[in-house]
Design a protein around this motif. Structure first.
Motif, PDB file in Angstrom:
ATOM      1  N   ALA A 103       7.577  -0.270   6.750  1.00  0.00           N
ATOM      2  CA  ALA A 103       6.752   0.925   6.580  1.00  0.00           C
ATOM      3  C   ALA A 103       7.600   2.191   6.619  1.00  0.00           C
ATOM      4  O   ALA A 103       8.627   2.247   7.307  1.00  0.00           O
ATOM      5  CB  ALA A 103       5.673   0.991   7.664  1.00  0.00           C
ATOM      6  N   LEU A 104       7.155   3.194   5.874  1.00  0.00           N
ATOM      7  CA  LEU A 104       7.756   4.521   5.942  1.00  0.00           C
ATOM      8  C   LEU A 104       7.038   5.345   6.998  1.00  0.00           C
ATOM      9  O   LEU A 104       5.807   5.288   7.114  1.00  0.00           O
ATOM     10  CB  LEU A 104       7.639   5.226   4.590  1.00  0.00           C
ATOM     11  N   ARG A 105       7.808   6.120   7.759  1.00  0.00           N
ATOM     12  CA  ARG A 105       7.218   7.059   8.727  1.00  0.00           C
ATOM     13  C   ARG A 105       7.432   8.467   8.165  1.00  0.00           C
ATOM     14  O   ARG A 105       8.507   9.052   8.287  1.00  0.00           O
ATOM     15  CB  ARG A 105       7.877   6.904  10.095  1.00  0.00           C
ATOM     16  N   LEU A 106       6.390   9.007   7.544  1.00  0.00           N
ATOM     17  CA  LEU A 106       6.510  10.291   6.858  1.00  0.00           C
ATOM     18  C   LEU A 106       6.238  11.443   7.820  1.00  0.00           C
ATOM     19  O   LEU A 106       5.311  12.237   7.635  1.00  0.00           O
ATOM     20  CB  LEU A 106       5.547  10.341   5.672  1.00  0.00           C
ATOM     21  N   GLN A 107       7.038  11.525   8.845  1.00  0.00           N
ATOM     22  CA  GLN A 107       6.968  12.639   9.775  1.00  0.00           C
ATOM     23  C   GLN A 107       8.241  13.465   9.653  1.00  0.00           C
ATOM     24  O   GLN A 107       9.197  13.062   8.997  1.00  0.00           O
ATOM     25  CB  GLN A 107       6.820  12.132  11.216  1.00  0.00           C
ATOM     26  N   GLY A 108       8.246  14.623  10.311  1.00  0.00           N
ATOM     27  CA  GLY A 108       9.459  15.403  10.388  1.00  0.00           C
ATOM     28  C   GLY A 108       9.376  16.762   9.750  1.00  0.00           C
ATOM     29  O   GLY A 108       8.308  17.213   9.330  1.00  0.00           O
ATOM     30  N   TYR A 109      10.511  17.411   9.657  1.00  0.00           N
ATOM     31  CA  TYR A 109      10.591  18.756   9.096  1.00  0.00           C
ATOM     32  C   TYR A 109      12.035  19.043   8.713  1.00  0.00           C
ATOM     33  O   TYR A 109      12.959  18.321   9.103  1.00  0.00           O
ATOM     34  CB  TYR A 109      10.097  19.800  10.106  1.00  0.00           C
ATOM     35  N   SER A 169       0.862  -1.177   0.000  1.00  0.00           N
ATOM     36  CA  SER A 169       0.000   0.000   0.000  1.00  0.00           C
ATOM     37  C   SER A 169       0.902   1.231   0.000  1.00  0.00           C
ATOM     38  O   SER A 169       2.126   1.096   0.002  1.00  0.00           O
ATOM     39  CB  SER A 169      -0.935  -0.036   1.217  1.00  0.00           C
ATOM     40  N   PRO A 170       0.354   2.445  -0.034  1.00  0.00           N
ATOM     41  CA  PRO A 170       1.195   3.620  -0.294  1.00  0.00           C
ATOM     42  C   PRO A 170       2.400   3.804   0.623  1.00  0.00           C
ATOM     43  O   PRO A 170       3.424   4.314   0.172  1.00  0.00           O
ATOM     44  CB  PRO A 170       0.209   4.783  -0.142  1.00  0.00           C
ATOM     45  N   THR A 171       2.322   3.417   1.876  1.00  0.00           N
ATOM     46  CA  THR A 171       3.459   3.662   2.776  1.00  0.00           C
ATOM     47  C   THR A 171       4.004   2.398   3.435  1.00  0.00           C
ATOM     48  O   THR A 171       4.827   2.483   4.343  1.00  0.00           O
ATOM     49  CB  THR A 171       3.065   4.644   3.897  1.00  0.00           C
ATOM     50  N   ARG A 172       3.559   1.223   2.969  1.00  0.00           N
ATOM     51  CA  ARG A 172       4.002   0.004   3.649  1.00  0.00           C
ATOM     52  C   ARG A 172       3.896  -1.224   2.758  1.00  0.00           C
ATOM     53  O   ARG A 172       3.151  -1.249   1.793  1.00  0.00           O
ATOM     54  CB  ARG A 172       3.202  -0.215   4.942  1.00  0.00           C
ATOM     55  N   ALA A 173       4.683  -2.235   3.122  1.00  0.00           N
ATOM     56  CA  ALA A 173       4.625  -3.538   2.473  1.00  0.00           C
ATOM     57  C   ALA A 173       4.496  -4.590   3.568  1.00  0.00           C
ATOM     58  O   ALA A 173       5.076  -4.447   4.654  1.00  0.00           O
ATOM     59  CB  ALA A 173       5.872  -3.790   1.636  1.00  0.00           C
ATOM     60  N   GLU A 174       3.747  -5.658   3.288  1.00  0.00           N
ATOM     61  CA  GLU A 174       3.493  -6.683   4.298  1.00  0.00           C
ATOM     62  C   GLU A 174       3.592  -8.077   3.678  1.00  0.00           C
ATOM     63  O   GLU A 174       3.174  -8.290   2.539  1.00  0.00           O
ATOM     64  CB  GLU A 174       2.110  -6.504   4.927  1.00  0.00           C
ATOM     65  N   TYR A 175       4.126  -8.999   4.465  1.00  0.00           N
ATOM     66  CA  TYR A 175       4.120 -10.412   4.095  1.00  0.00           C
ATOM     67  C   TYR A 175       3.251 -11.148   5.109  1.00  0.00           C
ATOM     68  O   TYR A 175       3.475 -11.047   6.324  1.00  0.00           O
ATOM     69  CB  TYR A 175       5.531 -10.989   4.094  1.00  0.00           C
TER      70      TYR A 175
END
Length: 250
Positions: free
Chosen positions: A85-91, A64-70
């Motif tokens: 998974a990607l953690r799209l936080q920060g600055y 899915s857009p921010t993660r992959a699963e098995y």
């Protein structure tokens, strides 16, 4: 590039990646979506983003857009998943004056696992653990979600609720202020662990056999450990997210 909380909600990520696991259809989809979400940080304007959507659902693997699963199936209703998974936080320090003199806080990469259950009577239940492996926050996250898809001939409505706990390391990385970053107007700040409660309502409409329209609205609480940060608008008690778009399934 600004990297605030431009994530899909936990509900979206789990449902896109796992809720169809009970059917295990095996298909690939591409699409486009409009995404909007609040940010806790000071002086950041809310913006709408147009982003591509990519997903794949196979018998044992999903993207899915921010993660992959098995997935490893236990029985017809229960399975475990290994997660990346990607953690799209920060600055970035140049985003605005709030972050001037701060070190950048970057996107993280998490690995973890979940245990999931789905039945028509109970709905979808999942508990999940993620840990940072990208040497960013070095933090951990535990979450639990319940969702109940209400399926019609073409329209599926899914209400959901979730709880999420994030460790001291994770909260401090994204909301803390190091001693060297402190100024006369920005005190040093080290956070403790924080919990979030939230809910979402999603709609999926089967326009044709191949085209699915989707939308979701969500809201979540803000813990005092987040609100007390000198980087955060402390008069905010809640955040929100919204999305709308389509997916073409092959």
């Amino acid at each position: 590039m600004k990297k605030h909380l431009y994530t899909l909600t936990l509900t979206s990520a789990l449902l896109l990646g796992a809720a169809d696991k009970a059917q295990a259809a095996g298909n690939f989809g591409v699409g486009l979506g409009l995404f909007n979400g609040s940010t806790e940080y000071k002086d950041i304007d809310t913006e709408v983003y147009v982003l591509p959507v990519l997903m794949y659902e196979g018998e044992n693997f999903s993207i899915s857009p921010t993660r992959a699963e098995y997935h490893v199936q236990f029985n017809s209703n229960m399975w475990a998943s290994a997660i990346g998974a990607l953690r799209l936080q920060g600055y970035q320090a140049e985003d605005n004056t709030t972050f001037k003199g701060m070190d950048d806080r970057d996107i993280g990469v998490d690995l973890g696992a979940s245990v999931n259950y789905y039945s028509q009577e109970i709905g979808f239940v999942s508990v999940e653990w993620l840990t940072d492996i990208s040497d960013q926050s070095e933090g951990n996250e535990f979450s639990a979600i319940w969702a109940f898809p209400i399926e019609g001939q073409a329209l599926t409505i899914t209400p959901s609720v979730f709880w999420r706990w994030q460790s001291e390391d994770l909260i401090t990385y994204y909301y803390g202020v190091k001693q060297k970053e402190a100024t006369a107007t920005r005190a040093a700040y080290t956070a403790e662990s924080a919990s979030t409660f939230g809910g979402a309502l999603s709609f999926d409409y089967k326009l044709t056999d191949s085209v699915i329209l989707f939308s979701e609205i969500s809201a979540y609480s803000l813990d005092d450990e987040v609100k007390n940060s000198p980087l955060v608008d402390n008069d905010k008690d809640f955040g929100y997210g919204a999305s709308v778009g389509f997916i073409y399934r092959f």
